[in-house]
Design an enzyme around this catalytic site. Structure first.
Site, PDB file in Angstrom:
ATOM      1  N   HIS A   2       5.975  11.391   4.929  1.00 38.03           N
ATOM      2  CA  HIS A   2       5.587  10.066   4.214  1.00 38.03           C
ATOM      3  C   HIS A   2       4.162  10.035   4.281  1.00 38.03           C
ATOM      4  O   HIS A   2       3.615   8.913   5.389  1.00 38.03           O
ATOM      5  CB  HIS A   2       6.659   9.104   4.675  1.00 38.03           C
ATOM      6  CG  HIS A   2       6.465   8.080   3.593  1.00 38.03           C
ATOM      7  ND1 HIS A   2       5.563   6.908   2.685  1.00 38.03           N
ATOM      8  CD2 HIS A   2       6.942   6.379   3.831  1.00 38.03           C
ATOM      9  CE1 HIS A   2       5.318   6.215   2.296  1.00 38.03           C
ATOM     10  NE2 HIS A   2       7.099   5.910   2.394  1.00 38.03           N
ATOM     11  N   CYS A  31       6.747   0.189   9.050  1.00 39.04           N
ATOM     12  CA  CYS A  31       6.691   1.375   7.760  1.00 39.04           C
ATOM     13  C   CYS A  31       6.786  -0.057   6.499  1.00 39.04           C
ATOM     14  O   CYS A  31       6.803  -0.621   5.701  1.00 39.04           O
ATOM     15  CB  CYS A  31       6.796   2.682   7.346  1.00 39.04           C
ATOM     16  SG  CYS A  31       8.992   2.602   7.573  1.00 39.04           S
ATOM     17  N   ARG A  86       8.273  10.473  -5.802  1.00 39.64           N
ATOM     18  CA  ARG A  86       9.339  10.044  -4.728  1.00 39.64           C
ATOM     19  C   ARG A  86      10.625  10.762  -4.916  1.00 39.64           C
ATOM     20  O   ARG A  86      11.016  10.529  -5.644  1.00 39.64           O
ATOM     21  CB  ARG A  86       9.097   8.475  -4.463  1.00 39.64           C
ATOM     22  CG  ARG A  86      10.077   7.770  -3.031  1.00 39.64           C
ATOM     23  CD  ARG A  86      10.415   6.523  -2.761  1.00 39.64           C
ATOM     24  NE  ARG A  86       9.715   6.229  -2.101  1.00 39.64           N
ATOM     25  CZ  ARG A  86       9.264   5.367  -1.081  1.00 39.64           C
ATOM     26  NH1 ARG A  86      10.302   4.126  -1.521  1.00 39.64           N
ATOM     27  NH2 ARG A  86       8.095   4.925  -0.491  1.00 39.64           N
ATOM     28  N   ASP A 130      11.107   2.821  12.993  1.00 39.47           N
ATOM     29  CA  ASP A 130      11.213   2.143  11.479  1.00 39.47           C
ATOM     30  C   ASP A 130      12.914   2.057  10.769  1.00 39.47           C
ATOM     31  O   ASP A 130      13.406   2.575  12.248  1.00 39.47           O
ATOM     32  CB  ASP A 130      11.385   3.913  10.795  1.00 39.47           C
ATOM     33  CG  ASP A 130      11.464   4.204   9.117  1.00 39.47           C
ATOM     34  OD1 ASP A 130      11.815   3.215   8.698  1.00 39.47           O
ATOM     35  OD2 ASP A 130      11.255   6.046   8.851  1.00 39.47           O
ATOM     36  N   GLN A 173       2.051   6.924   3.870  1.00 35.45           N
ATOM     37  CA  GLN A 173       1.846   5.571   5.195  1.00 35.45           C
ATOM     38  C   GLN A 173       1.738   5.851   5.816  1.00 35.45           C
ATOM     39  O   GLN A 173       0.570   4.698   6.471  1.00 35.45           O
ATOM     40  CB  GLN A 173       3.829   6.065   5.200  1.00 35.45           C
ATOM     41  CG  GLN A 173       4.364   4.596   6.320  1.00 35.45           C
ATOM     42  CD  GLN A 173       4.314   3.180   5.543  1.00 35.45           C
ATOM     43  OE1 GLN A 173       4.623   3.385   4.687  1.00 35.45           O
ATOM     44  NE2 GLN A 173       3.685   2.375   6.338  1.00 35.45           N
ATOM     45  N   ARG A 227      -1.682   0.295   2.222  1.00 32.95           N
ATOM     46  CA  ARG A 227      -1.204   1.552   1.867  1.00 32.95           C
ATOM     47  C   ARG A 227      -1.782   0.980   0.202  1.00 32.95           C
ATOM     48  O   ARG A 227      -2.728   2.157  -0.412  1.00 32.95           O
ATOM     49  CB  ARG A 227       0.466   0.560   1.439  1.00 32.95           C
ATOM     50  CG  ARG A 227       1.191   0.681   2.359  1.00 32.95           C
ATOM     51  CD  ARG A 227       1.573   2.142   2.855  1.00 32.95           C
ATOM     52  NE  ARG A 227       2.162   3.600   1.839  1.00 32.95           N
ATOM     53  CZ  ARG A 227       2.981   3.005   1.180  1.00 32.95           C
ATOM     54  NH1 ARG A 227       3.910   2.734   2.420  1.00 32.95           N
ATOM     55  NH2 ARG A 227       3.691   4.581   0.546  1.00 32.95           N
TER      56      ARG A 227
HETATM   57  N1   CP Z   1       7.660   1.782   3.492  1.00 30.58           N
HETATM   58  C1   CP Z   1       7.656   2.146   2.069  1.00 30.58           C
HETATM   59  O1   CP Z   1       7.502   3.757   1.366  1.00 30.58           O
HETATM   60  O2   CP Z   1       8.016   1.345   1.538  1.00 30.58           O
HETATM   61  P1   CP Z   1       8.525   1.127   0.656  1.00 30.58           P
HETATM   62  O3   CP Z   1      10.188   2.069   0.175  1.00 30.58           O
HETATM   63  O4   CP Z   1       9.064  -0.123   0.110  1.00 30.58           O
HETATM   64  O5   CP Z   1       7.775   1.954  -0.925  1.00 30.58           O
HETATM   65  N1  NVA Z   2      12.125   6.630   6.635  1.00 30.57           N
HETATM   66  C1  NVA Z   2      12.326   5.358   5.598  1.00 30.57           C
HETATM   67  C2  NVA Z   2      11.109   5.297   5.458  1.00 30.57           C
HETATM   68  C3  NVA Z   2      11.221   4.220   4.582  1.00 30.57           C
HETATM   69  C4  NVA Z   2      10.370   3.810   4.256  1.00 30.57           C
HETATM   70  C5  NVA Z   2      13.363   5.703   4.688  1.00 30.57           C
HETATM   71  O1  NVA Z   2      12.619   7.261   4.107  1.00 30.57           O
HETATM   72  O2  NVA Z   2      13.991   5.595   4.389  1.00 30.57           O
END
Ligand code: CP
Ligand code: NVA
Length: 308
Positions: A132, A267, A105, A227, A135, A295
């Site tokens: 993502h 999400c 990430r 989101d 997701q 997930r």
């Molecule tokens: N939806 C998602 O990716 O959640 P986290 O940021 O908690 O991993």
């Molecule tokens: N769009 C959000 C998703 C978090 C899971 C972010 O990137 O923070």
């Protein structure tokens, strides 16, 4: 020279047939989880580098690897020499000598792509600023569970044209799920992603629509998805975005424009009273915790597909 490893840097690293196969395997893994741990990843270590916070992705990947008989190795960039300036390329090359897969990430997609280009093991995108994709796998599994298929169904994403919106557009279009994005002016998804999703949708008999009208976007939709208004890394913009995004809050009134049996997805993490009203996310149409559970199942299926 060894074959290039199979990565999941973005949704389109899977073709439609492989994506559907991952979803089928995720359904099987979900149904058979009660049978106990498996040995698909026996003897394999999967390192995970998080340069942003995470609850779902971190925990679901760790449990997924463990239940497939492998060893998860969670790392944060602050604990790695990467945090002190070691190059991404050297980090990728070194980790490739120790572990069998990397889940990452990070911020820009370029960081993830550079890691993948220099790794000799599969690299999985656990969220970048642009996509993502893990997701989106869970989102599709959840939609299919709820509606039995994708053809003839429409998912409307309401809010920021961000990483989650991009992966949903591409993944939905690949499997024949129509995707609409209702966004404020100036917060549209990347036009290249929309153009590519439209091409994919033409091949799967689905539709891709973007609009700045939230009611038109949600009208008749089978799934309403939202989101956060400010993603990780956009904290400085959070205050200014509140007023711009206000008409895009998924209230009971807005959700009421969707189909009678519509489902609500998010999400997570959610901000009740910002992008979604509590009565919607905590109401009977919400499947957000099934979505979060999925997930883990989809990531097991993905890892098995990339590593076995
Ligand atoms: N939806 C998602 O990716 O959640 P986290 O940021 O908690 O991993
Ligand atoms: N769009 C959000 C998703 C978090 C899971 C972010 O990137 O923070």
């Amino acid at each position: 020279m060894a074959d290039a490893p199979s990565h999941f840097r973005k949704v389109e690293d899977l073709d439609p047939a492989r994506l559907l196969a991952v979803l089928d395997r995720a359904d099987e893994l979900k149904a058979t989880r009660v049978a106990g741990p498996r040995s698909d990843l026996a003897g394999r270590t999967i390192a995970m580098i998080f340069e942003k916070p995470s609850t779902r992705t971190r925990v679901s990947f760790q449990v997924a690897v463990t239940e497939l008989g492998g060893s998860p190795l969670p790392l944060s960039s602050a604990e790695l020499q990467l945090g002190r300036g070691e190059t991404i390329a050297d980090t990728a090359a070194v980790l490739s000598r120790y572990v069998h897969g990397l889940v990452v990430r990070t911020f820009g997609q370029d960081r993830l792509d550079e890691l993948a280009a220099n790794a000799t093991i599969p690299v999985v995108n656990a969220l970048t600023d642009e996509e993502h994709p893990c997701q989106a796998l869970a989102d599709l599994q959840t939609v299919r569970e709820r509606f039995g298929g994708f053809a003839g169904h429409t998912l409307t994403y309401v809010g920021d044209g961000n990483n989650v919106a991009h992966s949903l557009l591409l993944a939905g279009a690949m499997v024949g799920l129509s995707v609409r994005v209702a966004h404020p002016d100036g917060y549209a998804p990347d036009p290249d992603v929309v153009a590519r999703a439209s091409e994919l949708a033409a091949a799967s008999d689905a539709e891709v629509v973007t609009t700045t009208d939230p009611v038109a976007g949600v009208s008749g939709a089978d799934v309403v998805y939202t989101d956060v208004w400010a993603s990780m890394g956009q904290e400085d913009e959070a205050e200014a975005r509140l007023a711009v995004f206000e008409p895009f809050r998924v209230t009971a009134e807005l959700f009421g424009h969707a189909a009678d049996d519509a489902a609500f997805l998010h999400c997570l993490p959610a901000h009740r009273g910002e992008e979604v009203a509590a009565e919607v996310i905590d109401g009977p149409a919400s499947v957000v915790f099934d979505q979060a559970e999925n997930r883990m199942h989809t990531q097991k299926a993905l890892l098995a597909s990339l590593l076995t």
